[in-house]
Design a protein around this motif. Structure first.
Motif, mmCIF file in Angstrom:
data_model
loop_
_atom_site.group_PDB
_atom_site.id
_atom_site.type_symbol
_atom_site.label_atom_id
_atom_site.label_comp_id
_atom_site.label_asym_id
_atom_site.label_seq_id
_atom_site.Cartn_x
_atom_site.Cartn_y
_atom_site.Cartn_z
ATOM 1 N N TYR A 250 -1.325 -2.054 -9.512
ATOM 2 C CA TYR A 250 0.084 -1.655 -9.375
ATOM 3 C C TYR A 250 0.727 -1.498 -10.750
ATOM 4 O O TYR A 250 1.496 -0.572 -10.981
ATOM 5 C CB TYR A 250 0.834 -2.699 -8.548
ATOM 6 C CG TYR A 250 2.195 -2.248 -8.059
ATOM 7 C CD1 TYR A 250 2.385 -1.861 -6.743
ATOM 8 C CD2 TYR A 250 3.298 -2.222 -8.908
ATOM 9 C CE1 TYR A 250 3.630 -1.448 -6.285
ATOM 10 C CE2 TYR A 250 4.544 -1.814 -8.469
ATOM 11 C CZ TYR A 250 4.703 -1.425 -7.152
ATOM 12 O OH TYR A 250 5.933 -1.017 -6.715
ATOM 13 N N PRO B 20 -5.197 -3.627 -1.255
ATOM 14 C CA PRO B 20 -4.328 -3.978 -0.120
ATOM 15 C C PRO B 20 -5.016 -3.911 1.241
ATOM 16 O O PRO B 20 -4.706 -4.715 2.122
ATOM 17 C CB PRO B 20 -3.194 -2.956 -0.215
ATOM 18 C CG PRO B 20 -3.686 -1.869 -1.097
ATOM 19 C CD PRO B 20 -4.662 -2.490 -2.035
ATOM 20 N N THR C 15 -0.576 1.733 -12.206
ATOM 21 C CA THR C 15 -0.095 2.861 -11.401
ATOM 22 C C THR C 15 1.371 3.130 -11.701
ATOM 23 O O THR C 15 1.789 4.273 -11.900
ATOM 24 C CB THR C 15 -0.277 2.570 -9.899
ATOM 25 O OG1 THR C 15 -1.651 2.317 -9.616
ATOM 26 C CG2 THR C 15 0.188 3.750 -9.059
ATOM 27 N N LEU D 165 0.831 -1.209 0.000
ATOM 28 C CA LEU D 165 0.000 0.000 0.000
ATOM 29 C C LEU D 165 0.864 1.257 0.000
ATOM 30 O O LEU D 165 0.561 2.230 -0.702
ATOM 31 C CB LEU D 165 -0.918 -0.016 1.228
ATOM 32 C CG LEU D 165 -1.679 1.274 1.554
ATOM 33 C CD1 LEU D 165 -2.615 1.649 0.406
ATOM 34 C CD2 LEU D 165 -2.450 1.138 2.855
ATOM 35 N N THR E 266 -4.697 -5.881 -6.679
ATOM 36 C CA THR E 266 -3.550 -5.015 -6.404
ATOM 37 C C THR E 266 -2.462 -5.188 -7.457
ATOM 38 O O THR E 266 -1.816 -4.216 -7.864
ATOM 39 C CB THR E 266 -2.984 -5.309 -5.007
ATOM 40 O OG1 THR E 266 -4.024 -5.218 -4.033
ATOM 41 C CG2 THR E 266 -1.894 -4.315 -4.645
ATOM 42 N N PHE F 24 -8.095 7.873 -4.829
ATOM 43 C CA PHE F 24 -7.860 6.443 -5.006
ATOM 44 C C PHE F 24 -8.340 5.601 -3.833
ATOM 45 O O PHE F 24 -8.132 4.386 -3.826
ATOM 46 C CB PHE F 24 -6.352 6.206 -5.212
ATOM 47 C CG PHE F 24 -5.787 6.878 -6.419
ATOM 48 C CD1 PHE F 24 -5.953 6.328 -7.667
ATOM 49 C CD2 PHE F 24 -5.099 8.083 -6.302
ATOM 50 C CE1 PHE F 24 -5.427 6.949 -8.793
ATOM 51 C CE2 PHE F 24 -4.569 8.705 -7.415
ATOM 52 C CZ PHE F 24 -4.739 8.144 -8.669
ATOM 53 N N PHE F 25 -8.985 6.227 -2.853
ATOM 54 C CA PHE F 25 -9.343 5.510 -1.630
ATOM 55 C C PHE F 25 -10.201 4.267 -1.890
ATOM 56 O O PHE F 25 -9.917 3.194 -1.345
ATOM 57 C CB PHE F 25 -10.043 6.454 -0.657
ATOM 58 C CG PHE F 25 -10.351 5.829 0.676
ATOM 59 C CD1 PHE F 25 -9.335 5.579 1.590
ATOM 60 C CD2 PHE F 25 -11.645 5.457 1.012
ATOM 61 C CE1 PHE F 25 -9.604 4.999 2.809
ATOM 62 C CE2 PHE F 25 -11.926 4.874 2.231
ATOM 63 C CZ PHE F 25 -10.902 4.637 3.138
ATOM 64 N N MET G 186 0.880 6.877 -6.582
ATOM 65 C CA MET G 186 -0.387 7.555 -6.878
ATOM 66 C C MET G 186 -0.314 9.047 -6.562
ATOM 67 O O MET G 186 -0.826 9.881 -7.304
ATOM 68 C CB MET G 186 -1.522 6.901 -6.083
ATOM 69 C CG MET G 186 -1.910 5.526 -6.599
ATOM 70 S SD MET G 186 -3.122 4.711 -5.537
ATOM 71 C CE MET G 186 -3.582 3.303 -6.574
ATOM 72 N N ILE H 165 -8.028 1.468 -3.253
ATOM 73 C CA ILE H 165 -7.096 0.992 -2.222
ATOM 74 C C ILE H 165 -7.809 0.081 -1.231
ATOM 75 O O ILE H 165 -7.275 -0.949 -0.796
ATOM 76 C CB ILE H 165 -6.464 2.204 -1.495
ATOM 77 C CG1 ILE H 165 -5.494 2.959 -2.410
ATOM 78 C CG2 ILE H 165 -5.759 1.756 -0.227
ATOM 79 C CD1 ILE H 165 -4.279 2.168 -2.805
ATOM 80 N N LEU I 9 2.288 1.753 -3.441
ATOM 81 C CA LEU I 9 1.224 2.259 -4.312
ATOM 82 C C LEU I 9 0.938 3.730 -4.037
ATOM 83 O O LEU I 9 0.785 4.536 -4.962
ATOM 84 C CB LEU I 9 -0.056 1.442 -4.098
ATOM 85 C CG LEU I 9 -0.308 0.249 -5.017
ATOM 86 C CD1 LEU I 9 -1.527 -0.518 -4.535
ATOM 87 C CD2 LEU I 9 -0.503 0.694 -6.455
ATOM 88 N N SER I 10 0.858 4.094 -2.768
ATOM 89 C CA SER I 10 0.531 5.473 -2.395
ATOM 90 C C SER I 10 1.593 6.450 -2.885
ATOM 91 O O SER I 10 1.271 7.549 -3.360
ATOM 92 C CB SER I 10 0.373 5.581 -0.874
ATOM 93 O OG SER I 10 -0.664 4.749 -0.411
ATOM 94 N N ALA J 30 -5.114 11.630 -2.109
ATOM 95 C CA ALA J 30 -5.322 10.288 -1.569
ATOM 96 C C ALA J 30 -6.774 9.823 -1.698
ATOM 97 O O ALA J 30 -7.041 8.660 -2.020
ATOM 98 C CB ALA J 30 -4.889 10.252 -0.108
#
Length: 556
Positions: free
Chosen positions: A454, A547, A457, A359, A450, A539-540, A366, A543, A362-363, A536
């Motif tokens: 990923y 993950p 992303t 995560l 994911t 994409f919440f 993103m 997400i 990914l964050s 953030a």
């Protein structure tokens, strides 16, 4: 204790190098005469003469056209090299030409600073392709992004945007080439090979023959990390002992990945005449980095909750997919650095990170503001800065002003459009891939989602690291990620340089008592809030379905 000290020393070195490097970069991109000219100007004049480059300022449209057209021509040239490498020299291992969609993907991947690899490094490319095509793009791609952010900074400061070809040349001659040359020598001293000899053949203790791939790895490795490229000479990237032999080479790679990205805020502060504002942005990004690193380390040391409940977890945390010589700490640090800097190199397999560790990776991609990749990442930082200024102005009933320029409807429309690019380029292809190519996903359920998310992303953020586990060496994945990489790179460059051109044309307004200062701790808090809320939350939902849901299923 040893782990904390090693991480602390690495980050301290990054901190010590950031400001001097930033000031050096500001001087390098100052067209006025400096002491650096006696070293670099003769070479640059030669390049200008050969290329027919006229050192005159360009409009934002001319600057953008120069970027897109020159990069497109480079993509076409290296595509041809990949296709016909089997018939070209410097191919002692007899590697055949690339399949067309794979050559398409690889050419776009390296020219967009992504370095997503749907081939195995040591067996997919000849020495000629590695040195002439790949290394060439590893210089041209980051130099393009660095030139773009410098033009944007000039526009915000009310100066002419400059000339793309001059900025491209200076990015290479004054920054990328000398530093990568010195780093390559250090890598050679640390045990990284640099040779044109063919694959070595060794006899194992059982008497069997073993082929050991090698080549001009050190020169490849230095620009791979410094330019935030990330593609591996070997298939397993910096987890390979010949690409990352020991702890010192691992530290040097981390320093190179963060060198330019952490320096850019100081370059910005110097060039706009507000050093304090540059420091505020640096500290803001550093805070996000430290928080994300802490979360990743905690998650990887905690390991798999389901295994913990059974009492069979490794005593040093989650060692799955990690090199023993680096361990959990250096693997987690590397995963955070490579995604925060949008490099994409790996010294551990990201598919085996814990759900929370994945995560964080990914964050980073993103948001693309936790330092971010060379040039392009700081463009996103400045974009969020202007959003924060605009929102703050609305709350107090004033026309937003940034660096003495009013941010009005035209600029905000361009920024709003730019904000939509990344989520569309990630979420739409993810949905299409899950609907049409589920058979290429190795893991069912949340982890499989994911994996796919990923991949796109990493492509849209021009990172290039992979969760792996995907059967991605197919025409669908080659073409779809190639398109995402191209659009993810150039769409935002066009719109943000249009913003820079608009701001450069505006007259500066005098600062008053009611002007919202952007070089204070208060603004740092507003900036961080804007990144987390606007960025953030976009994409919440995705997400949570990936993950977060996977972590919850592992918790007893």
């Amino acid at each position: 204790m040893v782990t904390a000290i090693s991480i602390g020393i690495t980050l301290l070195l990054v901190l010590l190098l950031a400001r001097p490097m930033g000031l050096y970069m500001a001087k390098a991109f100052d067209y006025e005469t400096t002491g650096l000219d006696k070293w670099f100007l003769p070479l640059e004049k030669l390049i200008y003469g050969i290329g027919g480059i006229r050192r005159e300022n360009q409009t934002w449209k001319q600057y953008v056209l120069a970027i897109v057209m020159s990069n497109t021509v480079m993509i076409l040239l290296v595509f041809l090299i990949f296709r016909f490498q089997g018939s070209l020299p410097l191919n002692p291992s007899g590697i055949p030409g690339m399949e067309p969609t794979l050559a398409f993907n690889t050419a776009i991947s390296f020219m967009t600073n992504t370095n997503l690899q749907h081939y195995s490094g040591e067996s997919g490319l000849s020495y000629l392709s590695q040195m002439v095509a790949i290394v060439f793009m590893m210089f041209a791609a980051p130099a393009t992004a660095l030139a773009a952010v410098i033009a944007f900074i000039r526009g915000m400061a009310g100066k002419p945007l400059g000339n793309f070809f001059v900025d491209l040349t200076r990015s290479i001659t004054r920054i990328l080439l000398p530093i990568s040359f010195a780093a390559a020598l250090v890598f050679i001293a640390l045990g990284v090979p640099q040779t044109l000899e063919p694959t070595a053949v060794a006899t194992t203790v059982e008497g069997a023959a073993q082929e050991i791939a090698r080549g001009p790895v050190a020169s490849f490795l230095s620009i791979k990390e410094l330019g935030n490229n990330g593609g591996g000479y070997f298939g397993v990237n910096s987890a390979h002992p010949l690409e990352n032999p020991n702890a010192l080479s691992n530290m040097l790679q981390i320093l190179l990945m963060l060198l330019v990205t952490t320096a850019t805020p100081f370059t910005y502060g110097k060039m706009v005449g507000n050093a304090k504002q540059g420091r505020v942005l640096f500290v803001s990004m550093a805070m996000m980095f430290i928080v994300f690193l802490g979360i990743s380390l905690t998650a990887e040391y905690a390991g798999n909750p389901a295994l913990n409940a059974l009492g069979i977890q490794h005593e040093q945390g989650s060692m799955e997919g990690k090199e023993v010589r680096f361990g959990v700490a250096q693997s987690s640090l590397y995963s955070v650095v490579t995604t925060a800097s949008e490099t994409g190199a790996v010294n551990t397999m990201h598919d085996t990170l814990t759900p929370i560790g994945g995560l964080i990776a990914l964050s980073n991609m993103m948001l693309n503001t936790v330092f971010g990749g060379m040039g392009a990442g700081f463009l996103n930082v400045l974009m969020y800065t202007m959003i924060a200024v605009f929102l703050s102005g609305l709350m107090v009933g004033r026309t937003p002003e940034f660096l003495g320029k009013k941010i009005e409807g035209k600029e905000m429309k361009l920024i709003a459009v730019t904000m939509l690019f990344t989520p569309i380029l990630i979420l739409a292809p993810t949905a299409l891939a899950l609907f049409t190519n589920a058979d290429t996903i190795s893991n069912p359920g949340y982890h499989g989602l994911t994996q796919v998310m990923y991949e796109y992303t990493s492509s849209a953020a021009n990172n290039g690291s992979g969760f792996e586990g995907l059967g991605d060496a197919t025409p669908f994945w080659n073409i779809s990620t190639g398109i995402v990489m191209f659009l993810g790179r150039y769409l935002s460059l066009v719109t943000l340089l249009a913003v820079a051109g608009s701001l450069a044309a505006k007259k500066a307004v005098p600062e008053t008592a009611g002007t919202f200062r952007t070089d204070t701790g208060l603004f740092a808090a507003v900036f961080l809030g804007t990144v987390l809320i606007v960025g953030a939350l976009t994409f919440f939902p995705a997400i949570v379905l990936g993950p977060v849901a996977e972590q919850l299923t592992l918790t007893p």
